[in-house]
Design an enzyme around this catalytic site. Structure first.
Site, PDB file in Angstrom:
ATOM      1  N   ASP A   1     -19.120 -41.602  11.882  1.00 10.16           N
ATOM      2  CA  ASP A   1     -18.477 -42.517  10.934  1.00 10.16           C
ATOM      3  C   ASP A   1     -18.206 -41.845   9.588  1.00 10.16           C
ATOM      4  O   ASP A   1     -18.029 -42.520   8.577  1.00 10.16           O
ATOM      5  CB  ASP A   1     -19.324 -43.780  10.757  1.00 10.16           C
ATOM      6  CG  ASP A   1     -20.733 -43.448  10.276  1.00 10.16           C
ATOM      7  OD1 ASP A   1     -21.114 -42.259  10.331  1.00 10.16           O
ATOM      8  OD2 ASP A   1     -21.443 -44.373   9.840  1.00 10.16           O
TER       9      ASP A   1
ATOM     10  N   HIS B   1      -5.461 -14.720   3.338  1.00 11.65           N
ATOM     11  CA  HIS B   1      -6.015 -16.084   3.328  1.00 11.65           C
ATOM     12  C   HIS B   1      -7.521 -16.073   3.605  1.00 11.65           C
ATOM     13  O   HIS B   1      -8.038 -16.945   4.311  1.00 11.65           O
ATOM     14  CB  HIS B   1      -5.285 -16.971   4.352  1.00 11.65           C
ATOM     15  CG  HIS B   1      -3.870 -17.256   3.966  1.00 11.65           C
ATOM     16  ND1 HIS B   1      -2.934 -17.783   4.851  1.00 11.65           N
ATOM     17  CD2 HIS B   1      -3.226 -17.099   2.789  1.00 11.65           C
ATOM     18  CE1 HIS B   1      -1.788 -17.908   4.219  1.00 11.65           C
ATOM     19  NE2 HIS B   1      -1.929 -17.505   2.970  1.00 11.65           N
TER      20      HIS B   1
ATOM     21  N   ASP C   1      -8.369 -16.109  -5.929  1.00  8.22           N
ATOM     22  CA  ASP C   1      -7.154 -16.919  -5.946  1.00  8.22           C
ATOM     23  C   ASP C   1      -7.631 -18.361  -5.862  1.00  8.22           C
ATOM     24  O   ASP C   1      -8.002 -18.848  -4.794  1.00  8.22           O
ATOM     25  CB  ASP C   1      -6.268 -16.548  -4.746  1.00  8.22           C
ATOM     26  CG  ASP C   1      -4.951 -17.318  -4.730  1.00  8.22           C
ATOM     27  OD1 ASP C   1      -4.805 -18.313  -5.483  1.00  8.22           O
ATOM     28  OD2 ASP C   1      -4.064 -16.933  -3.936  1.00  8.22           O
TER      29      ASP C   1
ATOM     30  N   ASP D   1      -2.296 -22.608  -9.687  1.00 10.50           N
ATOM     31  CA  ASP D   1      -2.454 -21.625  -8.608  1.00 10.50           C
ATOM     32  C   ASP D   1      -2.501 -20.242  -9.252  1.00 10.50           C
ATOM     33  O   ASP D   1      -1.463 -19.706  -9.631  1.00 10.50           O
ATOM     34  CB  ASP D   1      -1.257 -21.761  -7.648  1.00 10.50           C
ATOM     35  CG  ASP D   1      -1.323 -20.768  -6.499  1.00 10.50           C
ATOM     36  OD1 ASP D   1      -2.356 -20.110  -6.333  1.00 10.50           O
ATOM     37  OD2 ASP D   1      -0.315 -20.668  -5.758  1.00 10.50           O
TER      38      ASP D   1
ATOM     39  N   HIS E   1       3.997 -10.510   1.429  1.00 12.57           N
ATOM     40  CA  HIS E   1       4.360 -11.904   1.142  1.00 12.57           C
ATOM     41  C   HIS E   1       5.415 -11.959   0.050  1.00 12.57           C
ATOM     42  O   HIS E   1       5.778 -10.935  -0.533  1.00 12.57           O
ATOM     43  CB  HIS E   1       3.116 -12.729   0.775  1.00 12.57           C
ATOM     44  CG  HIS E   1       2.344 -12.231  -0.410  1.00 12.57           C
ATOM     45  ND1 HIS E   1       2.765 -12.425  -1.708  1.00 12.57           N
ATOM     46  CD2 HIS E   1       1.169 -11.547  -0.501  1.00 12.57           C
ATOM     47  CE1 HIS E   1       1.872 -11.902  -2.542  1.00 12.57           C
ATOM     48  NE2 HIS E   1       0.898 -11.348  -1.833  1.00 12.57           N
TER      49      HIS E   1
ATOM     50  N   HIS F   1       6.517 -19.164  -5.356  1.00 10.11           N
ATOM     51  CA  HIS F   1       6.894 -20.404  -4.688  1.00 10.11           C
ATOM     52  C   HIS F   1       6.931 -21.526  -5.714  1.00 10.11           C
ATOM     53  O   HIS F   1       6.393 -21.380  -6.819  1.00 10.11           O
ATOM     54  CB  HIS F   1       5.900 -20.739  -3.557  1.00 10.11           C
ATOM     55  CG  HIS F   1       4.458 -20.690  -3.983  1.00 10.11           C
ATOM     56  ND1 HIS F   1       3.835 -21.744  -4.632  1.00 10.11           N
ATOM     57  CD2 HIS F   1       3.520 -19.715  -3.896  1.00 10.11           C
ATOM     58  CE1 HIS F   1       2.569 -21.404  -4.893  1.00 10.11           C
ATOM     59  NE2 HIS F   1       2.351 -20.176  -4.472  1.00 10.11           N
TER      60      HIS F   1
ATOM     61  N   HIS G   1       2.088 -25.386  -2.611  1.00  9.30           N
ATOM     62  CA  HIS G   1       3.380 -24.877  -2.152  1.00  9.30           C
ATOM     63  C   HIS G   1       4.289 -26.093  -2.203  1.00  9.30           C
ATOM     64  O   HIS G   1       4.397 -26.851  -1.254  1.00  9.30           O
ATOM     65  CB  HIS G   1       3.288 -24.297  -0.738  1.00  9.30           C
ATOM     66  CG  HIS G   1       2.475 -23.036  -0.691  1.00  9.30           C
ATOM     67  ND1 HIS G   1       2.119 -22.392   0.454  1.00  9.30           N
ATOM     68  CD2 HIS G   1       1.940 -22.283  -1.703  1.00  9.30           C
ATOM     69  CE1 HIS G   1       1.402 -21.300   0.164  1.00  9.30           C
ATOM     70  NE2 HIS G   1       1.283 -21.232  -1.132  1.00  9.30           N
TER      71      HIS G   1
ATOM     72  N   GLU H   1       3.460 -13.825  -8.195  1.00  8.78           N
ATOM     73  CA  GLU H   1       2.202 -13.340  -7.629  1.00  8.78           C
ATOM     74  C   GLU H   1       2.355 -12.103  -6.749  1.00  8.78           C
ATOM     75  O   GLU H   1       1.977 -12.136  -5.572  1.00  8.78           O
ATOM     76  CB  GLU H   1       1.532 -14.464  -6.840  1.00  8.78           C
ATOM     77  CG  GLU H   1       2.423 -15.142  -5.803  1.00  8.78           C
ATOM     78  CD  GLU H   1       1.665 -16.211  -5.026  1.00  8.78           C
ATOM     79  OE1 GLU H   1       0.619 -15.878  -4.461  1.00  8.78           O
ATOM     80  OE2 GLU H   1       2.126 -17.364  -4.994  1.00  8.78           O
TER      81      GLU H   1
ATOM     82  N   TYR I   1      -1.920  -4.506  -0.892  1.00 10.31           N
ATOM     83  CA  TYR I   1      -3.087  -4.657  -0.017  1.00 10.31           C
ATOM     84  C   TYR I   1      -3.170  -3.444   0.906  1.00 10.31           C
ATOM     85  O   TYR I   1      -2.249  -3.204   1.692  1.00 10.31           O
ATOM     86  CB  TYR I   1      -2.970  -5.950   0.804  1.00 10.31           C
ATOM     87  CG  TYR I   1      -2.584  -7.131  -0.065  1.00 10.31           C
ATOM     88  CD1 TYR I   1      -3.543  -7.855  -0.760  1.00 10.31           C
ATOM     89  CD2 TYR I   1      -1.240  -7.490  -0.214  1.00 10.31           C
ATOM     90  CE1 TYR I   1      -3.177  -8.908  -1.589  1.00 10.31           C
ATOM     91  CE2 TYR I   1      -0.867  -8.537  -1.042  1.00 10.31           C
ATOM     92  CZ  TYR I   1      -1.836  -9.244  -1.728  1.00 10.31           C
ATOM     93  OH  TYR I   1      -1.461 -10.277  -2.550  1.00 10.31           O
TER      94      TYR I   1
ATOM     95  N   ARG J   1      -4.055  -8.716  -6.329  1.00 11.06           N
ATOM     96  CA  ARG J   1      -2.959  -9.682  -6.553  1.00 11.06           C
ATOM     97  C   ARG J   1      -3.149 -10.233  -7.959  1.00 11.06           C
ATOM     98  O   ARG J   1      -4.284 -10.433  -8.412  1.00 11.06           O
ATOM     99  CB  ARG J   1      -2.978 -10.811  -5.525  1.00 11.06           C
ATOM    100  CG  ARG J   1      -1.884 -11.850  -5.769  1.00 11.06           C
ATOM    101  CD  ARG J   1      -1.604 -12.773  -4.563  1.00 11.06           C
ATOM    102  NE  ARG J   1      -2.696 -13.623  -4.153  1.00 11.06           N
ATOM    103  CZ  ARG J   1      -3.464 -13.411  -3.090  1.00 11.06           C
ATOM    104  NH1 ARG J   1      -3.251 -12.365  -2.317  1.00 11.06           N
ATOM    105  NH2 ARG J   1      -4.454 -14.225  -2.782  1.00 11.06           N
TER     106      ARG J   1
ATOM    107  N   GLU K   1      -1.532 -13.438 -10.253  1.00 13.84           N
ATOM    108  CA  GLU K   1      -0.668 -14.627 -10.090  1.00 13.84           C
ATOM    109  C   GLU K   1      -0.759 -15.532 -11.312  1.00 13.84           C
ATOM    110  O   GLU K   1      -1.857 -15.902 -11.738  1.00 13.84           O
ATOM    111  CB  GLU K   1      -1.122 -15.404  -8.847  1.00 13.84           C
ATOM    112  CG  GLU K   1      -0.385 -16.719  -8.643  1.00 13.84           C
ATOM    113  CD  GLU K   1      -0.746 -17.400  -7.325  1.00 13.84           C
ATOM    114  OE1 GLU K   1      -1.890 -17.226  -6.846  1.00 13.84           O
ATOM    115  OE2 GLU K   1       0.118 -18.113  -6.788  1.00 13.84           O
TER     116      GLU K   1
HETATM  117  N1  GLY Z   1      -3.026 -19.848  -3.195  1.00 13.25           N
HETATM  118  C1  GLY Z   1      -1.900 -19.854  -2.377  1.00 13.25           C
HETATM  119  C2  GLY Z   1      -0.832 -19.032  -2.887  1.00 13.25           C
HETATM  120  O1  GLY Z   1      -1.058 -18.239  -3.791  1.00 13.25           O
HETATM  121  O2  GLY Z   1       0.296 -19.156  -2.518  1.00 13.25           O
HETATM  122 MN    MN Z   2      -2.601 -18.434  -5.196  1.00 17.63          MN
HETATM  123 MN    MN Z   3       0.641 -19.018  -4.996  1.00 16.93          MN
END
Ligand code: GLY
Ligand code: MN
Ligand code: MN
Length: 456
Positions: free
Chosen positions: A36, A256, A273, A284, A363, A367, A374, A402, A406, A424, A426
């Protein structure tokens, strides 16, 4: 709870949809964790954006053309009063027993009195009422993908159509994704939305600074995560905007990474991150710093390159520029630097064209950022000649910048001394009339600033 700015948002959506399009938005489904006990609930961003209502089991229906029988009318009444609801909300019923366990519910009366619904029903009435509400429209704005609800909506439309066929009224024949209307609105942030984003960014800034100051060899990744989360909550953030990534040593190369359970070693870089959500708006942010407070020469060389790419990319942000242009700029700086570092060999333009950087930068550079980390919104828009092109930025949009590099422990294409290093950086960038504003600029970022923050 005031019904503005939500009423203004609904009005704007109704105007963009036109007089014959309805819209249906559904609360995030609740999910059982075990027995529950449920997973934490977070309202669907569209539902919250349009109503500010944060209860589960909610459906929000906007209907510019609906005419329905007054639900309060006497069933024997031959000519009951007709209503034209623009906002109908289906909500959980008041339930004194459940409210003892789970807390207050606004119920049908609350939906009307406090959230501006013209008509409200309990959620169990949805199947019976929805066909009547949707009839007289020829399209419905609805986001596919909630399997259980997709079916309910189909059934309601099918029922509306059956009735329409007999009496000559309209009934929906098209489903439109909100990307065409609502997400154009969510993409451009209003002053009150930006205020929430600034607060989210300020709290996140504080959290990153604290994490840098407590980091040391011997600490665990989860201790740094805990300091971030504590700072978020201490300042009124409801939750992190996404699962926090705290990767030390080779874990920094896992995009990730989520385990956050390794012990920091002398000589590691630590990549965090993490960003909080405040008032339903996300931040972010990523920072990378040395566990022992001092970058090694190799780490510093890679860090300085990523920083150069990030600063060059941020510098580009202004109205009219696209996220594609920005990504290209970051890739160009990284590629030139990778040649200088001896990781890539050849002509920079040729290498860029071949995307030779991809084994180390896989990547995109950013975004949309907003209620969702996102965030929603079209990245490509149609051009005059019918093709699709990257969307030019406009004032009020918020993006992340960002870039990273790597070098996994098994990255055979990289010199051995680089392997196991991930960086990274960002930030969250608001597009302004004259260029941009970095909403997370107070977080240490140059080598000197980072080393100082680690020493504090
Ligand atoms: N934390 C997810 C990204 O940087 O897109
Ligand atoms: Mn991020
Ligand atoms: Mn991001």
């Amino acid at each position: 709870m005031t019904t503005t700015p939500f009423a203004a948002r609904r009005q704007r959506l109704l105007e963009s949809m036109g007089p014959k399009t309805a819209a249906v938005f559904v609360a995030t489904p609740t999910a059982i964790r075990n027995n529950d006990v449920e997973h934490d609930f977070r309202q669907d961003s569209d539902v919250f954006y349009l109503t500010g209502f944060d209860e589960p089991d909610t459906v929000v229906v906007l209907t510019p053309a609906a005419t329905i029988k007054d639900p309060a009318a006497d069933p024997k009444d031959k000519e009951p009063k007709q209503l034209s609801p623009k906002l109908t909300m289906f909500v959980r019923p008041k339930d004194p027993e459940r409210e003892i366990w789970d807390g207050f519910r606004h119920g049908v009366e609350g939906a009307k009195n406090e959230f501006g619904a013209d008509v409200a029903f309990t959620i169990d009435e949805l199947s019976r009422r929805l066909p009547e509400l949707l009839a007289a429209h020829d399209a419905v704005v609805y986001r596919w993908g909630n399997k259980a609800f997709d079916e309910r909506l189909f059934s309601a439309i099918a029922l509306a159509r059956r009735t329409a066929g007999r009496n000559g009224a309209a009934a929906p024949t098209r489903i439109l994704d909100p990307i065409e209307v609502l997400y154009e609105h969510r993409l451009r942030k209003s002053p009150e939305e930006l205020a929430a984003m600034r607060r989210a960014c300020a709290i996140t800034a504080e959290a990153h600074k604290r994490a840098m100051s407590i980091a040391a060899p011997g600490r665990h990744e989860f201790e740094l995560e805990a300091v971030m989360l504590e700072t978020f909550r201490k300042h009124g953030s409801e939750r992190p905007a996404y699962g926090s990534i705290v990767g030390s040593g080779p874990n920094a190369t896992v995009l990730h990474y989520r385990r956050n359970d390794r012990q920091l070693q002398d000589g590691d870089l630590v990549l965090i991150d993490a960003g909080c959500e405040y008032g339903y708006y996300a931040s972010d942010v990523t920072r990378t710093f040395p566990a022992n407070g001092r970058f090694s020469d190799v780490q510093r060389a890679i860090y300085e390159l990523v920083l150069e790419a990030q600063l060059a990319a941020i510098e580009m942000v202004k109205p009219g520029v696209t996220q594609g242009d920005i990504h290209q700029r970051a890739c160009a700086v990284l590629t030139a630097g990778l040649v200088q570092l001896g990781v890539l060999e050849g002509d920079v333009d040729e290498l860029l064209k071949k995307e030779a950087y991809k084994p180390f930068y896989m990547h995109k550079t950013g975004h949309w950022l907003g209620m969702d980390v996102h965030d929603v919104g079209a990245y490509f828009v149609p051009t005059a000649d019918g093709k699709m092109a990257q969307r030019p930025l406009e004032p009020g949009m918020v993006i992340t910048i960002e870039p990273g590099l790597y070098f996994g422990i098994g990255a055979e294409k990289a010199p051995e001394r680089f392997r196991g290093i991930g960086v990274r950086i960002e930030d969250d960038i608001l597009v302004t009339d004259s260029g941009h504003e970095n909403l997370t600029s107070s977080i240490p970022k140059t080598v000197e600033e980072v080393e100082r923050a680690c020493a504090e």
